[in-house]
Design an enzyme around this catalytic site. Structure first.
Site, PDB file in Angstrom:
ATOM      1  N   HIS A  13       0.874  -1.198   0.000  1.00 21.33           N
ATOM      2  CA  HIS A  13       0.000   0.000   0.000  1.00 21.33           C
ATOM      3  C   HIS A  13       0.902   1.236   0.000  1.00 21.33           C
ATOM      4  O   HIS A  13       1.478   1.582   1.028  1.00 21.33           O
ATOM      5  CB  HIS A  13      -0.907   0.005   1.234  1.00 21.33           C
ATOM      6  N   HIS A  15       1.510   5.393  -1.634  1.00 26.92           N
ATOM      7  CA  HIS A  15       1.161   6.580  -2.426  1.00 26.92           C
ATOM      8  C   HIS A  15       2.450   7.242  -2.897  1.00 26.92           C
ATOM      9  O   HIS A  15       3.283   7.637  -2.062  1.00 26.92           O
ATOM     10  CB  HIS A  15       0.390   7.598  -1.575  1.00 26.92           C
ATOM     11  N   LYS A  99      -9.278  -0.095  -6.175  1.00 27.93           N
ATOM     12  CA  LYS A  99      -9.418   0.532  -4.864  1.00 27.93           C
ATOM     13  C   LYS A  99     -10.787   1.158  -4.709  1.00 27.93           C
ATOM     14  O   LYS A  99     -11.232   1.948  -5.544  1.00 27.93           O
ATOM     15  CB  LYS A  99      -8.334   1.614  -4.717  1.00 27.93           C
ATOM     16  N   HIS A 136     -10.790   1.054   1.328  1.00 25.21           N
ATOM     17  CA  HIS A 136     -10.669   2.058   2.386  1.00 25.21           C
ATOM     18  C   HIS A 136     -11.966   1.942   3.184  1.00 25.21           C
ATOM     19  O   HIS A 136     -13.020   2.414   2.751  1.00 25.21           O
ATOM     20  CB  HIS A 136     -10.501   3.465   1.805  1.00 25.21           C
ATOM     21  N   HIS A 174      -5.040  -0.711   5.658  1.00 26.65           N
ATOM     22  CA  HIS A 174      -4.683   0.024   6.881  1.00 26.65           C
ATOM     23  C   HIS A 174      -5.691  -0.174   8.013  1.00 26.65           C
ATOM     24  O   HIS A 174      -6.378   0.758   8.420  1.00 26.65           O
ATOM     25  CB  HIS A 174      -4.451   1.517   6.617  1.00 26.65           C
ATOM     26  N   LEU A 219      -5.546   9.048   7.821  1.00 21.87           N
ATOM     27  CA  LEU A 219      -6.877   8.447   7.812  1.00 21.87           C
ATOM     28  C   LEU A 219      -6.792   7.002   7.353  1.00 21.87           C
ATOM     29  O   LEU A 219      -6.044   6.736   6.410  1.00 21.87           O
ATOM     30  CB  LEU A 219      -7.819   9.236   6.886  1.00 21.87           C
ATOM     31  N   ASP A 247       1.286   2.621   3.569  1.00 17.26           N
ATOM     32  CA  ASP A 247       0.413   3.779   3.351  1.00 17.26           C
ATOM     33  C   ASP A 247       1.222   5.072   3.412  1.00 17.26           C
ATOM     34  O   ASP A 247       0.707   6.117   3.808  1.00 17.26           O
ATOM     35  CB  ASP A 247      -0.743   3.814   4.358  1.00 17.26           C
ATOM     36  N   HIS A 251       2.674  14.651   1.852  1.00 12.08           N
ATOM     37  CA  HIS A 251       2.087  15.972   1.578  1.00 12.08           C
ATOM     38  C   HIS A 251       3.167  16.975   1.920  1.00 12.08           C
ATOM     39  O   HIS A 251       3.880  16.788   2.920  1.00 12.08           O
ATOM     40  CB  HIS A 251       0.871  16.239   2.486  1.00 12.08           C
ATOM     41  N   ALA A 263      -4.223  14.679   5.588  1.00  8.68           N
ATOM     42  CA  ALA A 263      -4.011  13.379   6.235  1.00  8.68           C
ATOM     43  C   ALA A 263      -2.972  12.588   5.466  1.00  8.68           C
ATOM     44  O   ALA A 263      -3.042  12.479   4.244  1.00  8.68           O
ATOM     45  CB  ALA A 263      -5.320  12.608   6.260  1.00  8.68           C
TER      46      ALA A 263
HETATM   47  O1  DOR Z   1      -3.890   9.389   5.620  1.00  5.66           O
HETATM   48  C1  DOR Z   1      -4.177   9.089   4.473  1.00  5.66           C
HETATM   49  N1  DOR Z   1      -3.573   9.660   3.406  1.00  5.66           N
HETATM   50  N2  DOR Z   1      -5.133   8.176   4.271  1.00  5.66           N
HETATM   51  C2  DOR Z   1      -5.593   7.902   3.049  1.00  5.66           C
HETATM   52  O2  DOR Z   1      -6.486   7.095   2.939  1.00  5.66           O
HETATM   53  C3  DOR Z   1      -5.079   8.616   1.864  1.00  5.66           C
HETATM   54  C4  DOR Z   1      -3.750   9.151   2.100  1.00  5.66           C
HETATM   55  C5  DOR Z   1      -3.321  10.173   1.070  1.00  5.66           C
HETATM   56  O3  DOR Z   1      -3.470   9.897  -0.114  1.00  5.66           O
HETATM   57  O4  DOR Z   1      -2.821  11.222   1.449  1.00  5.66           O
HETATM   58 ZN    ZN Z   2      -3.540   4.962   1.458  1.00 12.21          ZN
END
Ligand code: DOR
Ligand code: ZN
Length: 347
Positions: A13, A15, A99, A136, A174, A219, A247, A251, A263
């Site tokens: 998982h 990003h 997803k 999710h 998660h 999240l 996960d 950001h 998040a």
């Molecule tokens: O904390 C999170 N950030 N939870 C998610 O489900 C998405 C992720 C994000 O893409 O920033």
């Molecule tokens: Zn995620």
């Protein structure tokens, strides 16, 4: 024990984002993990095989020259997704899951599915194609408390989906609650779960006591310690359907340290050492390999990696910043000292 060698791990998982950010996000993951399930919540989201193919190329373009990193692509389900698109994705050999983001549940989820109870035609297509559904698992109703959203999602949606589509392979992403852990354990062979470093190592006190800590905000949100302990127990007992999924969700700093912060925890720069730290803390380093390198591949029906990676006991500090363009990313638990590091260290 001052050194351990484990089968090369995968991240189930992840990003990576897009554009110039790939230059900062791909190398730390590609230098450690052989494969990673790539989350599709870009803007606009990766909703078709064509978009997934193009994104795959952009990711590989940002990987170091000597890297054998393999992005495992996913599609983002919407109310408009068709069973044909799902079948085409499954046939491509490039897409390894779809997803489900309930619309509004998290970052870039506004194009997600409005009612997970109304897409049985998509669950049926996934089941038929043998493509995993990655979930999710949170409801989005404003009147449901943020700490209860996972549990309500299980009761309202997941139990029914599991019953209606017994052959559907499903990853509860998660997991954050005792109820989610219990659901996965009881749901049988076709249900797995990813576990993040933050949900293993932290609980909601680490988010809120002594000041708000925006870099621990993700999240589904961190829950109280009884839930953390339940996740820890599933992992420490070596349950075969719980596996590593960082996960890692970067950001830029200004979007985290602000009045309405995003998040996501950018855990990639220290992810494997953080998991090793957790297992070591609990005298269970011998359980790290199955969790990090075997269980996920087995669940996805993919071959286990043949090469290995070494971790050595050595003090180091998670960096304060990773710079990107004119901005920076703050790694999860930056400044914390860790006792395990990957050797040789190629970040
Ligand atoms: O904390 C999170 N950030 N939870 C998610 O489900 C998405 C992720 C994000 O893409 O920033
Ligand atoms: Zn995620």
């Amino acid at each position: 024990m001052d050194q351990i060698e484990i089968t090369r791990p995968d991240d189930w998982h992840l990003h990576l984002r897009d554009g110039s950010m790939l230059t900062s996000t791909v190398p730390p993951s590609a230098s450690v993990f052989r494969r990673a399930i790539i989350m599709p919540n870009l803007k606009p989201p990766v909703t078709t095989l064509g978009l997934a193919e193009a994104y795959y190329e952009r990711i590989l373009g940002a990987a170091p020259g000597d890297s054998d990193f393999q992005p495992l692509m996913t599609l983002y389900l919407t109310d408009e997704t068709t069973p044909d698109e799902i079948q085409a994705a499954a046939d491509s050999g490039l897409v390894f899951g779809c997803k489900l983001y309930p619309a509004g549940a998290t970052t870039h989820s506004d194009s997600g599915v409005r009612d997970p109870g109304q897409i049985d035609h998509l669950y049926a297509a996934l089941q038929r194609a043998g493509l995993p559904l990655l979930v999710h698992g949170e409801v989005t109703d404003t009147d449901v408390d943020i700490f209860d959203r996972e549990k309500v999602f299980i009761d309202r949606h997941l139990t029914g989906i599991r019953e209606r589509f017994p052959e559907l392979r499903m990853v509860f992403e998660h997991v954050t609650t005792r109820e989610a852990v219990q659901f996965v354990k009881e749901a049988g062979e076709n249900t797995g779960a990813t576990v993040t470093p933050q949900h293993l190592l932290l609980n909601r006190n680490d988010l809120l006591v002594g000041g708000i800590r925006p870099h621990n905000y993700c999240l589904p949100i961190l829950k109280r310690d009884i839930h953390q302990h339940s996740i820890q127990q599933a992992v420490l007992e070596g349950h075969p359907r719980f596996f590593l999924g960082t996960d890692s969700a970067p950001h830029v700093r200004d979007h985290k340290e602000t009045a309405c912060g995003c998040a996501g925890c950018f855990s990639a720069p220290a992810a494997l050492p953080l998991y090793a730290h957790f297992f070591d803390q609990h005298d269970a380093l011998d359980r790290l390999e199955a969790f990090a390198s075997l269980n996920g591949a087995d669940f996805y029906g993919l071959p286990r990696n043949e090469d290995s990676i070494q971790l050595i006991r050595t003090d180091w500090t998670i960096p304060d910043r990773v710079s990107i363009d004119d901005d920076s990313l703050v790694p999860f638990l930056s400044g914390q000292q860790l006792e395990w590091q990957i050797a040789p260290h190629r970040l």
